[in-house]
Design a protein around this motif. Sequence first.
Motif, PDB file in Angstrom:
ATOM      1  N   MET A 171       0.824  -1.210   0.000  1.00  0.00           N
ATOM      2  CA  MET A 171       0.000   0.000   0.000  1.00  0.00           C
ATOM      3  C   MET A 171       0.858   1.260   0.000  1.00  0.00           C
ATOM      4  O   MET A 171       0.527   2.232  -0.678  1.00  0.00           O
ATOM      5  CB  MET A 171      -0.945   0.007   1.202  1.00  0.00           C
ATOM      6  N   VAL A 172       1.945   1.254   0.735  1.00  0.00           N
ATOM      7  CA  VAL A 172       2.833   2.413   0.759  1.00  0.00           C
ATOM      8  C   VAL A 172       3.472   2.612  -0.615  1.00  0.00           C
ATOM      9  O   VAL A 172       3.611   3.746  -1.080  1.00  0.00           O
ATOM     10  CB  VAL A 172       3.902   2.250   1.861  1.00  0.00           C
ATOM     11  N   LEU A 173       3.826   1.523  -1.281  1.00  0.00           N
ATOM     12  CA  LEU A 173       4.404   1.641  -2.614  1.00  0.00           C
ATOM     13  C   LEU A 173       3.369   2.116  -3.636  1.00  0.00           C
ATOM     14  O   LEU A 173       3.718   2.767  -4.618  1.00  0.00           O
ATOM     15  CB  LEU A 173       4.988   0.296  -3.064  1.00  0.00           C
ATOM     16  N   MET A 174       2.105   1.806  -3.411  1.00  0.00           N
ATOM     17  CA  MET A 174       1.043   2.272  -4.316  1.00  0.00           C
ATOM     18  C   MET A 174       0.772   3.758  -4.152  1.00  0.00           C
ATOM     19  O   MET A 174       0.402   4.427  -5.112  1.00  0.00           O
ATOM     20  CB  MET A 174      -0.257   1.509  -4.048  1.00  0.00           C
ATOM     21  N   MET A 175       0.919   4.258  -2.934  1.00  0.00           N
ATOM     22  CA  MET A 175       0.595   5.653  -2.635  1.00  0.00           C
ATOM     23  C   MET A 175       1.790   6.353  -1.982  1.00  0.00           C
ATOM     24  O   MET A 175       1.730   6.749  -0.816  1.00  0.00           O
ATOM     25  CB  MET A 175      -0.604   5.705  -1.690  1.00  0.00           C
ATOM     26  N   PRO A 176       2.878   6.512  -2.715  1.00  0.00           N
ATOM     27  CA  PRO A 176       4.066   7.092  -2.077  1.00  0.00           C
ATOM     28  C   PRO A 176       3.896   8.560  -1.705  1.00  0.00           C
ATOM     29  O   PRO A 176       4.479   9.016  -0.722  1.00  0.00           O
ATOM     30  CB  PRO A 176       5.162   6.915  -3.127  1.00  0.00           C
ATOM     31  N   ILE A 207       1.173  10.204  -0.570  1.00  0.00           N
ATOM     32  CA  ILE A 207       0.452  10.305   0.709  1.00  0.00           C
ATOM     33  C   ILE A 207       1.338   9.823   1.854  1.00  0.00           C
ATOM     34  O   ILE A 207       1.386  10.437   2.919  1.00  0.00           O
ATOM     35  CB  ILE A 207      -0.854   9.492   0.647  1.00  0.00           C
ATOM     36  N   SER A 208       2.045   8.730   1.625  1.00  0.00           N
ATOM     37  CA  SER A 208       2.909   8.181   2.668  1.00  0.00           C
ATOM     38  C   SER A 208       4.052   9.137   2.998  1.00  0.00           C
ATOM     39  O   SER A 208       4.435   9.276   4.152  1.00  0.00           O
ATOM     40  CB  SER A 208       3.475   6.833   2.220  1.00  0.00           C
ATOM     41  N   HIS A 209       4.587   9.808   1.983  1.00  0.00           N
ATOM     42  CA  HIS A 209       5.668  10.768   2.224  1.00  0.00           C
ATOM     43  C   HIS A 209       5.161  11.985   2.993  1.00  0.00           C
ATOM     44  O   HIS A 209       5.850  12.494   3.885  1.00  0.00           O
ATOM     45  CB  HIS A 209       6.302  11.194   0.895  1.00  0.00           C
ATOM     46  N   LYS A 210       3.959  12.464   2.654  1.00  0.00           N
ATOM     47  CA  LYS A 210       3.395  13.617   3.370  1.00  0.00           C
ATOM     48  C   LYS A 210       3.197  13.316   4.840  1.00  0.00           C
ATOM     49  O   LYS A 210       3.331  14.194   5.687  1.00  0.00           O
ATOM     50  CB  LYS A 210       2.053  14.012   2.756  1.00  0.00           C
ATOM     51  N   VAL A 247       7.491   7.340   4.754  1.00  0.00           N
ATOM     52  CA  VAL A 247       8.453   6.749   3.841  1.00  0.00           C
ATOM     53  C   VAL A 247       9.283   7.845   3.170  1.00  0.00           C
ATOM     54  O   VAL A 247       8.831   8.971   3.023  1.00  0.00           O
ATOM     55  CB  VAL A 247       7.721   5.879   2.792  1.00  0.00           C
ATOM     56  N   ASN A 248      10.480   7.472   2.794  1.00  0.00           N
ATOM     57  CA  ASN A 248      11.372   8.362   2.055  1.00  0.00           C
ATOM     58  C   ASN A 248      11.128   8.123   0.564  1.00  0.00           C
ATOM     59  O   ASN A 248      11.204   6.988   0.089  1.00  0.00           O
ATOM     60  CB  ASN A 248      12.820   8.039   2.430  1.00  0.00           C
ATOM     61  N   LEU A 249      10.848   9.183  -0.186  1.00  0.00           N
ATOM     62  CA  LEU A 249      10.541   9.028  -1.613  1.00  0.00           C
ATOM     63  C   LEU A 249      11.714   8.454  -2.400  1.00  0.00           C
ATOM     64  O   LEU A 249      11.502   7.750  -3.392  1.00  0.00           O
ATOM     65  CB  LEU A 249      10.112  10.366  -2.215  1.00  0.00           C
ATOM     66  N   ALA A 250      12.926   8.711  -1.980  1.00  0.00           N
ATOM     67  CA  ALA A 250      14.088   8.159  -2.681  1.00  0.00           C
ATOM     68  C   ALA A 250      14.098   6.635  -2.594  1.00  0.00           C
ATOM     69  O   ALA A 250      14.430   5.952  -3.562  1.00  0.00           O
ATOM     70  CB  ALA A 250      15.371   8.733  -2.099  1.00  0.00           C
ATOM     71  N   GLU A 251      13.709   6.101  -1.438  1.00  0.00           N
ATOM     72  CA  GLU A 251      13.638   4.644  -1.291  1.00  0.00           C
ATOM     73  C   GLU A 251      12.554   4.050  -2.183  1.00  0.00           C
ATOM     74  O   GLU A 251      12.735   2.977  -2.749  1.00  0.00           O
ATOM     75  CB  GLU A 251      13.385   4.266   0.162  1.00  0.00           C
TER      76      GLU A 251
END
Length: 124
Positions: free
Chosen positions: A69-74, A76-79, A83-87
């Motif tokens: 789910m985090v990979l699907m919505m990076p 929202i997760s970054h905000k 999660v780090n967007l670079a990862e």
Amino acid sequence: MDADTLGIISGVIGIPMILIAIPLIYVVNAYTELSERMMPTSSFVKANIDTYSQAGLIGKVIRNGFLTMVLMMPGISHKRGIVNLAEVRDFPAGLRRILFVTWGLCAFCFLALILVGGYVNSVK
């Protein structure tokens, strides 16, 4: 619609869902730790490992589902600082595709079964 027709429709949806769940279990067993190692600075990965590592296969399924789910919505997760967007950008496309396809197909079949069940309840 009679009961036989609804049973056939449910079987046409349910059997592929079971057949999709088998590769999903393999993906969860084979790729959960690998996927988590590719996001070493992510706070949610560390929290999920701490929370669900003692839960066995169910815990791995939850950890893998959260990661997908985090990979699907990076965005929202970054905000939210999860999660780090670079990862996420450095995450391998092939592994991401495997996660999305297995979880997406299972979710599609599950949604179809829910819709059939809702139709059955609305007709009664």
